[in-house]
Design an enzyme around this catalytic site. Structure first.
Site, PDB file in Angstrom:
ATOM      1  CB  THR A 185      -0.974   0.193   1.452  1.00 31.67           C
ATOM      2  OG1 THR A 185      -0.243   0.148   2.303  1.00 31.67           O
ATOM      3  CG2 THR A 185      -1.738  -1.052   1.197  1.00 31.67           C
ATOM      4  CD  GLU A 330      -5.607  -1.862   1.549  1.00 35.92           C
ATOM      5  OE1 GLU A 330      -4.935  -1.470   2.395  1.00 35.92           O
ATOM      6  OE2 GLU A 330      -5.725  -1.367   0.630  1.00 35.92           O
ATOM      7  CE  LYS A 440     -17.108  16.563  14.490  1.00 34.04           C
ATOM      8  NZ  LYS A 440     -17.064  15.374  15.391  1.00 34.04           N
ATOM      9  CD1 TRP A 445     -19.523  14.950  10.175  1.00 37.08           C
ATOM     10  CD2 TRP A 445     -16.922  15.370   9.953  1.00 37.08           C
ATOM     11  NE1 TRP A 445     -18.638  14.368  11.050  1.00 37.08           N
ATOM     12  CE2 TRP A 445     -17.346  14.494  10.980  1.00 37.08           C
ATOM     13  CE3 TRP A 445     -15.984  15.399   9.544  1.00 37.08           C
ATOM     14  CZ2 TRP A 445     -16.238  13.813  11.856  1.00 37.08           C
ATOM     15  CZ3 TRP A 445     -14.898  15.093  10.307  1.00 37.08           C
ATOM     16  CH2 TRP A 445     -14.875  14.070  11.323  1.00 37.08           C
TER      17      TRP A 445
END
Length: 542
Positions: A185, A330, A440, A445
């Protein structure tokens, strides 16, 4: 009672055998590191993969050994893939743009026995070689070159190695659950983590890519995977290309807009795949030269959200259908792709655009859900409005990371992606942000992706990133880091005014910082972590 049907394991060697037998004269066109072009065929790729399988065996490599590659998309790299996985070894593709310390960690963690590399990366290989504990052989994926030998005396050359070997090789019959390839990754905190794919997962993923409701790849296509083979195996496209026998155009190191335009127009590419930053360069080059990219019928955008303006330019300027897709290392990577259903054909262009801007719906083989907390199991409604943590499960989804015994899944068997999204009743996915990139502000949000997409719609903006900056009152506030298009004049006030009728006032960025470049990962994604380190305190100092 069992069925009475023949059983054959799903193996990567089956795909190259199929391509070599039934698509032997279909072209594989490759740009080399010296920018010359090599035209070969699937038949030759098949034969050379067997030669290299023999060569690996002669070097002492055995089933299960990891064989590393640091290379561009080219025919030698492609041949090596099928040789490595087909013979029961594990093809470990490495991102050359990682820090040297990460490269050393990855190679040692994988316990790689052989390292293949393009000449471009000789300085990198030479620099890390003293720290590699396990590599026994170094093979340069170029023609023999004395300049390489001078710097790496024990180097072997791919062309020499395969010239000494026979095309007679019998692929071993492996357990389909055997490991086939290994990718690490990028963008994680700490050291990268390995994702170990199986033959079964790879073959099933290849079937999924080819489906009409997915990327719709067939023998009629001429495919250009701009996404690097070191990035989630070029999204699995080299495997799918062999499965259907399509013509493959491999761009080598030439990923700039002008080079891609030349490849598309010269070789009549019908489908191309890459990240938004790559397509921005292509669009600019195409507009400058006046080409209409006549052969290009569709392009696939993944890696990060496709700006609406980019999607419209491909449609209106080049009559090219854009397939918005989503996935990650993944997930092999395909998790969803945006194709219409029959009921959508009668919609207006504006309504169709709204669907196109989503990341699409999952193909058969994977399932998606939203939960109200990370690693949680409480599922949210698929109503297109409820926003939650995106989780996935399926035939080509990770179970645990390489070398780690503990599961990477939730308690009920789903993988949490780290994305925040919505899902509707038809499964159409809309990613609002990475959980770590959400802003935030005062308890509310704000999506950085939405603000970036709006900025990219401004005619004078070439690239834009939005990050959270620390704020003394609101905890976090959005700031916009932007690159202006060449020879344009744009002020901070003008760009902020552009947001006025498009988002709520409290969502408008507090500040614009104009820059000449934005740091990108080796896969073309904006490195927001780096941007936060550079500009995260800018509102405290103003």
């Amino acid at each position: 009672m069992l069925g009475n049907m023949m059983f054959q394991p799903l193996l990567i060697s089956n795909m190259i055998e199929h391509a070599g037998r039934y698509h032997a004269d279909s072209l594989v066109i490759s740009k080399n590191t010296d920018l010359s072009i090599t035209e070969t065929t699937w038949g030759q790729v098949h034969e050379n993969s067997k030669r290299f399988a023999n060569a690996l065996q002669a070097l002492g490599a055995v089933q299960g050994d990891r064989i590393a590659t640091i290379a561009w998309n080219n025919h030698r790299h492609l041949e090596s893939w099928y040789a490595i996985s087909g013979s029961g070894m594990v093809c470990h593709t490495i991102n050359p743009r990682l820090f040297p310390e990460q490269l050393v960690f990855i190679i040692n963690d994988a316990d790689d026995k052989v390292l293949l590399f393009d000449k471009t990366f000789l300085p990198l290989v030479k620099a890390v070689k003293p720290m590699l504990k396990c590599v026994e052989h170094y093979i340069c994926l170029d023609a023999p070159d004395s300049a390489v030998t001078e710097q790496l005396p024990d180097v072997l050359f791919y062309d020499d190695v395969i010239a000494q070997q026979s095309t007679q090789y019998t692929w071993p019959v492996l357990d389909e659950l055997s490991a086939s390839s290994l990718c690490y990754t990028s963008g994680t905190t700490g050291n990268p983590k390995g994702v170990l794919y199986s033959h079964r997962s790879t073959v099933l993923h290849s079937y999924a890519i080819c489906m009409p409701d997915s990327l719709n790849i067939s023998a009629r296509d001429i495919m250009l995977p701009v996404v690097p083979m070191f990035h989630v195996n070029a999204w699995g496209t080299p495997y799918a290309a062999a499965m259907v026998g399509c013509t493959l155009v491999l761009p080598g190191p030439g990923l700039d807009g002008a080079s891609l335009v030349h490849l598309i127009d010269t070789f009549k590419v019908s489908v191309a795949l890459g990240v938004p930053t790559i397509w921005q360069g292509l669009i600019n080059a195409a507009l400058q030269t006046g080409t209409t990219l006549e052969s290009l019928k569709r392009n696939v955008v993944g890696g990060s959200a496709c700006p609406p303006a980019m999607l419209q330019i491909f449609k209106e300027k080049f009559d090219c259908e854009t397939i918005h897709a989503w996935g990650m290392t993944e997930t092999s990577p395909l998790g969803s792709s945006c194709q219409f259903k029959a009921k959508h054909q009668s919609l207006s262009d504006e309504e169709k655009l709204k669907i196109r801007l989503s990341q699409g719906r999952p193909p058969f083989g994977v399932d998606l859900r939203l939960t109200d907390e990370e690693k949680g199991t409480h599922e949210l409604e698929r109503d297109g409005h409820a926003s939650g943590n995106l989780q996935i499960k399926g035939h080509w989804i990770i179970q645990n990371y390489f070398g780690k015994a503990e599961s990477a899944l939730t308690s009920d068997g789903w993988f949490d992606t780290g994305d925040i999204a919505t899902l509707d009743a038809d499964g159409y996915l809309k990613i609002s942000d990475r959980s770590k990139d959400l802003i935030k502000s005062g308890g509310e949000w704000i999506s950085s992706v939405e603000l970036e997409n709006l900025a990219m719609g401004h005619p004078k903006i070439a690239m834009a990133a939005v990050i959270a900056a620390i704020h003394p009152k609101w905890d976090e506030r959005p700031i916009l880091i932007a690159i202006k298009k060449a020879e344009t004049d744009l002020s901070e006030a003008e760009l902020l005014d552009y947001y006025a009728d498009k988002v709520a006032k409290w969502q408008i960025p507090d500040k614009v910082i104009f820059v000449n470049s934005i740091p990108l990962s080796g896969t073309g994604k904006m490195l927001k972590k780096d941007l936060r380190e550079l500009y995260g305190n800018v509102l405290l100092n103003s």
